[in-house]
Write a protein that holds these residues in place. Sequence first.
Motif: not given
Length: 331
Positions: A3, A44-45, A47, A75-76, A78, A109, A119
């Motif tokens: 992350i 992966d994520v 933030l 890439l997501p 959040y 998101k 996750f």
Amino acid sequence: MRILFFTDTHIRGTNPQNRTDNFLETLYQKIREVFDIAQKNNVDVLLHGGDIFDRPDIAPSLAREFVLLINKYSLPVYAVAGNHDIYGQNPLTLNRTMLGLLDGADVVKLIKPGEKLYFMAGDKKIQLTGQHYYYGIDADDEKKGYIIKKDPGSDIAIHMVHGMLLEKPFFEGMAYTLIDNILETEADITLSGHYHTGFGTKCINGKYFINPGSLVRINNSLNELLRIPRVIILDIEDEIKVQEVYLKSAMPGEDVLDRSKVEALSFRDKKLSEFIQSVYSSGQYDTFDINRIIEQISKQENLKDEVVQEALKRIGRAQELLGSESNLEVN
């Protein structure tokens, strides 16, 4: 699972008075590097700790580059909302903001208060929660915005919050939350934004509290002159590993921050100026802070909470209206 956490990008079209470079150009160079770091490290994520934008009604042309970067890297992302992302310090106004639009379009998101996302990292279950900035988040004695519960089935709990979380006391007259006051949280990792200087990574009783500081340097205090913007990479497998990555595209403070006015002051005035700049950079106070005035009046007059909340709601609407009128004048 890997992350990347970063915060307080404050995307804006105008140059802060203390910057000598092209702020927007420099900012997007940094954001591109953040996405490059994420890609090279197989993140992966992503933030984001809030204050993606410097105002809730930012022009679409300014947000466009950010959207293109997200689409390019796939890439997501959040996020939680910062005080600059909403009207009147009220997250209920998000549906009328640019950040709310990106959330509705599934570009970013937003983690809703009370929502729990999950996750998997190998055989470990990771719980992710978030808290938007709201009026009084740091004045709440129970610290409900910071303290969370971990589900029995979760192995690692991560909580992201936009609030004035600090390692040590600041100064009188400003609401803040000390790490020592939220040690009862069941979050294994608490990620915070809002305090631009940041405090890095602190591990207390096996729990991590992290604020890498703002991606941008807006005020010309000595702390900001020496600080190099950074991001955090979390590796979560059998154990938690924290890596701080400094941005190579971030130029030395003396190359982008104007210290001429501060240098010309006496020592006493210099410290006062830096103090004022640090307050303004947090975004919690304006020269005329109507929210602070309402807070003081409510205490003096013993007003009910619903009366205060209604006043803040109306202030948010007024700010939104004023912002719309300003945009019409510009156009």
